[in-house]
Write a protein that holds these residues in place. Sequence first.
Motif, short mmCIF file in Angstrom:
data_model
loop_
_atom_site.label_atom_id
_atom_site.label_comp_id
_atom_site.label_asym_id
_atom_site.label_seq_id
_atom_site.Cartn_x
_atom_site.Cartn_y
_atom_site.Cartn_z
N SER A 67 -8.34 -4.85 -7.79
CA SER A 67 -9.06 -5.62 -6.77
C SER A 67 -9.91 -6.64 -7.51
O SER A 67 -10.95 -6.31 -8.07
CB SER A 67 -9.93 -4.69 -5.93
N ARG B 59 0.84 -1.19 0.00
CA ARG B 59 0.00 0.00 0.00
C ARG B 59 0.88 1.24 0.00
O ARG B 59 1.76 1.35 0.84
CB ARG B 59 -0.86 0.01 1.27
N ASP C 86 -12.97 -6.77 -2.90
CA ASP C 86 -12.68 -6.61 -1.48
C ASP C 86 -11.57 -5.57 -1.32
O ASP C 86 -10.45 -5.80 -1.76
CB ASP C 86 -12.24 -7.96 -0.91
N PRO C 87 -11.88 -4.42 -0.72
CA PRO C 87 -10.89 -3.34 -0.65
C PRO C 87 -9.74 -3.66 0.31
O PRO C 87 -8.72 -2.99 0.32
CB PRO C 87 -11.70 -2.15 -0.13
N HIS C 88 -9.88 -4.70 1.08
CA HIS C 88 -8.92 -5.01 2.15
C HIS C 88 -7.49 -5.19 1.64
O HIS C 88 -6.55 -4.76 2.27
CB HIS C 88 -9.39 -6.28 2.87
N ARG C 89 -7.33 -5.85 0.49
CA ARG C 89 -5.98 -6.11 -0.01
C ARG C 89 -5.51 -5.01 -0.96
O ARG C 89 -4.47 -5.16 -1.60
CB ARG C 89 -5.94 -7.48 -0.73
N GLY C 90 -6.27 -3.92 -1.06
CA GLY C 90 -5.89 -2.83 -1.94
C GLY C 90 -6.32 -3.13 -3.37
O GLY C 90 -6.82 -4.21 -3.68
N ARG D 126 2.34 -10.55 8.08
CA ARG D 126 2.59 -9.74 6.89
C ARG D 126 3.05 -10.62 5.73
O ARG D 126 2.99 -10.27 4.61
CB ARG D 126 3.67 -8.70 7.15
N PRO E 182 -7.63 -13.67 -3.41
CA PRO E 182 -8.09 -14.05 -2.07
C PRO E 182 -7.35 -15.31 -1.61
O PRO E 182 -7.14 -16.22 -2.40
CB PRO E 182 -9.59 -14.33 -2.26
#
Length: 229
Positions: free
Chosen positions: A129, A83, A133-137, A229, A167
Amino acid sequence: MSRAEEIAAGLHGVRRRIVAARTAAGRRDEVTLVAVAKTFPATDVRLLAGLGVRDIGENRDQEAHAKARELADLPLTWHFIGRLQRNKCRSVASYAAVVHSLDRAEIIDALDAAAGAGERRLVGLVQVSVDGDPHRGGARIEAVPALADRVGGCAHLDLGGVMAVAPQDADPRAAFDRLADVAARVRAAHPHATVISAGMSGDLEAAIAAGATHVRVGSAVFGRRPSAR
Ligand SMILES: *Cc1c(COP(=O)(O)O)cnc(C)c1O
């Protein structure tokens, strides 16, 4: 086993997996291994460089910048895969050659300005994406062509192609197929933007089957990371 032997064994295993996946997919083109060194020390990267690996991935600027400085004597290509924040662009542009995580106009413009200020030229990939899912950018698939045009129009960035993180808790094949689709659309408008950065330790075979040109592999090369991470 010494650390050097552990890393050599990890690299050997990953190289075998890449060759097997390319063969299974009937591909004759190269797949570039980007060894993701996050959380691992510069001494590990030096050992890996001694085995012929040139492409190193990092996801945090502070850690990446310190390692790049410490290893400045080696002919390494640094890939920033995490990110990206506006206030980190100056720093990232000072050592990275490829930034995989461009997912919004604001950050594209900031990186372009930073590259110009540092008199550097960087390759930029648009992060997609693949499942919303915005979680992983990553940008939504519908937004990708315009973001690719924006990178392509930058004075100090070259559009390399696209990147995604699939995912981790589901079959990645549908995600990689969606990435391949959007990669083809981007390539239709930008014929030189051939990079598809996809596939990690757990899913590199599926990514190569779907056309990945670059795989980003950390734990399968270096061993388990202490954190998530
Ligand atoms: C950590 C990371 C990788 C590598 O993950 P492994 O499962 O250790 O191979 C690849 N891509 C990104 C964006 C990462 O953050």
